[in-house]
Design a protein around this motif. Structure first.
Motif, short mmCIF file in Angstrom:
data_model
loop_
_atom_site.label_atom_id
_atom_site.label_comp_id
_atom_site.label_asym_id
_atom_site.label_seq_id
_atom_site.Cartn_x
_atom_site.Cartn_y
_atom_site.Cartn_z
N ARG A 56 0.84 -1.18 0.15
CA ARG A 56 -0.03 -0.03 0.08
C ARG A 56 0.99 1.31 -0.03
N LEU A 57 0.30 2.42 -0.62
CA LEU A 57 1.04 3.81 -0.32
C LEU A 57 0.88 4.25 0.91
N GLU A 58 -0.53 4.37 1.36
CA GLU A 58 -0.88 5.21 2.34
C GLU A 58 -0.20 4.48 3.95
N ASP A 59 0.02 5.33 4.72
CA ASP A 59 0.65 5.05 6.26
C ASP A 59 1.43 3.66 6.06
N ASN A 60 2.61 4.10 5.31
CA ASN A 60 3.62 2.98 5.21
C ASN A 60 4.87 3.60 5.67
N VAL A 61 5.33 3.05 6.70
CA VAL A 61 6.45 3.81 7.56
C VAL A 61 7.64 3.88 6.70
N GLY A 62 8.17 2.81 5.93
CA GLY A 62 9.42 2.63 5.31
C GLY A 62 9.37 3.59 4.02
N LEU A 63 8.01 3.64 3.33
CA LEU A 63 7.84 4.32 2.22
C LEU A 63 7.84 5.91 2.63
N PHE A 64 7.30 6.34 3.66
CA PHE A 64 7.44 7.60 4.30
C PHE A 64 8.83 8.04 4.48
N GLN A 65 9.57 7.33 5.15
CA GLN A 65 10.72 7.63 5.44
C GLN A 65 11.76 7.68 4.03
N ALA A 66 11.39 6.84 3.16
CA ALA A 66 12.37 7.02 1.84
C ALA A 66 11.98 8.29 1.16
#
Length: 431
Positions: free
Chosen positions: A16-26
């Motif tokens: 998922r794109l939303e509320d994704n910790v690692g993606l947010f940090q990236a």
């Protein structure tokens, strides 16, 4: 011509794109982000070519890719040996950083260690994050730092710690979507990955019945469960959003989410449970392991309607109601004296929501050989379970259309099987 410096975000169990910790940090990185998914041959090679779970992963990735295309980006999808794929990626791009969310299963831990060694050799930074749980393996421990092996004190400590941070912070990745790398990578078809469509599908989750979950969850005919488990397994929903919501809606439902984390930390601390009893005292049980009996259990032809309905539901849909799972698992281990590992392997092949930690944990619970398990002398009576939880026979008639024509005789008599199981367990427990 110099290659553009980029960050890679590696999707795994967080589709998922939303509320994704690692993606947010990236996306907070100073480099543009290429989102990546790798179809791992070491996993795919053991699966049937119409495995419904692979189809669901492909469908979930396609949705992510469609959303990325709307903002001028796309998902990079690779297939192969994970180590070799990463070696090629490091040649193809000037990768400055790699971000991913942690996975706690034994294979994933070894895979990630190997990839991190490769990245370090390439002088590429790598950062991992907690995303699929509220509290990971070492955050809920006893006063002496050792892991809990009994659910209730684990749950109490979990709730105590959750209340200190509730609601758990969620991550607004949408604000940072402009930091995706502009691209138009070709998204492969399911056939190009080497698979084909399955008639079995993961159905959308449904939270409308959660407020009275504690009253309806044991009755399979009501179909009042959430169907969340495959979505949690592959991370198409956020555990943070779900727990924050469940904490307000229904404490019994929240307890089920805590069970999930309990079994995950058991698997992390005691990886032997994949192939061995948690309670080694039960290693002396002399299982019958009759192959013909096992085939009848698999095909749903045992003569016990609730067992048979559950197995037929599983075979046809990839789902089975949780109350029925307990009944069919107890029947295999106690009535037929077949090793829980046989049932665990069959569920692993069939369940859309197959999760190693929960599957092993629940099978050992049913067999009486696991942590905080049902005692060995507790043997579910499938007929009483039917009377209590499907009194009008609605569920069994759905899956056993021939039921009213005079159903088959039970393959083993309950009282005999119960006595045999208790005697076998008693004789097999190592002192």
């Amino acid at each position: 011509m110099s290659k553009q410096e980029v960050t890679l975000f590696w999707f795994r169990r967080d589709l998922r794109l939303e509320d994704n910790v690692g993606l947010f940090q990236a996306l907070e990185s100073k480099y543009l982000v290429i989102p990546l998914f790798i179809f791992d041959d070491s996993i795919l090679d053991s699966l049937p070519k119409n495995d419904a779970r692979v189809g669901f992963i492909h469908e979930s990735l396609s949705k992510i890719n469609q959303k990325l295309l709307e903002m001028g980006s796309s998902l990079l999808v690779k297939k192969g040996n994970t180590q070799e794929v990463w070696q090629a990626l490091l040649q193809e791009f000037d990768v400055k950083e790699v971000f991913f969310n942690k996975d706690y299963e034994p294979y994933a831990i070894q895979r990630d260690l190997a990839i991190c060694e490769l990245l370090e050799a390439n002088k590429t930074a790598h950062l991992s994050f907690k995303d699929q749980v509220i509290f990971e393996e070492k955050e809920i421990t006893k006063a002496d730092g050792l892991p809990y092996t009994v659910y209730t004190p684990y749950k109490n400590k979990w709730l105590e710690k959750y209340k200190l941070i509730a609601p758990v912070p969620e991550y607004n990745t949408e604000d940072k979507f402009s930091n995706f790398y502009k691209s138009n990578f070709i998204f492969p078809t399911l056939e190009e990955i080497g698979f084909k469509e399955s008639p079995i599908k993961v159905i959308p989750h449904n939270l409308k019945n959660v407020s009275n979950y504690h009253e309806t969850r044991d009755f399979p005919a009501l179909d009042s469960t959430t169907h969340l488990s495959p979505h949690l397994r592959f991370g198409t929903v956020s555990i943070r959003k779900l727990v924050n919501w469940a904490a307000r809606k229904n404490q019994v439902f929240l307890s089920e989410l805590i069970w999930r984390e309990f079994f995950m930390q058991i698997l992390f601390h005691f990886p032997k449970v994949v192939t061995h009893n948690f309670k080694s005292a039960y290693d002396g049980i002399q299982w019958r392991n009759d192959e013909e009996d096992f085939k009848r259990w698999c095909s749903g032809t045992t003569g016990y309607p609730m067992v048979d309905a559950g197995m037929r539901e599983l075979n046809e849909t990839g789902y089975m109601h949780n109350r029925v799972r307990m009944v069919v698992a107890s029947f295999l281990c106690k009535h037929l004296l077949i090793n829980w590992q046989w049932g665990e392997a069959y569920f692993a092949e069939k369940l859309l929501d197959y999760e190693l930690s929960a599957n092993v944990g629940n099978w050992q619970w049913a067999a009486g050989t696991g942590c905080d398990a049902a005692p060995y002398f507790r043997v579910f009576n499938p007929e009483i379970q039917l009377q209590k939880f499907d009194e009008k026979g609605i569920y069994i008639r759905k899956w056993i259309p021939e039921f009213d024509l005079g159903y088959r005789q039970p393959m083993v008599e309950h009282a005999f099987a119960r006595d045999r199981a208790i005697a076998t367990y008693k004789a097999g427990i190592l002192k």
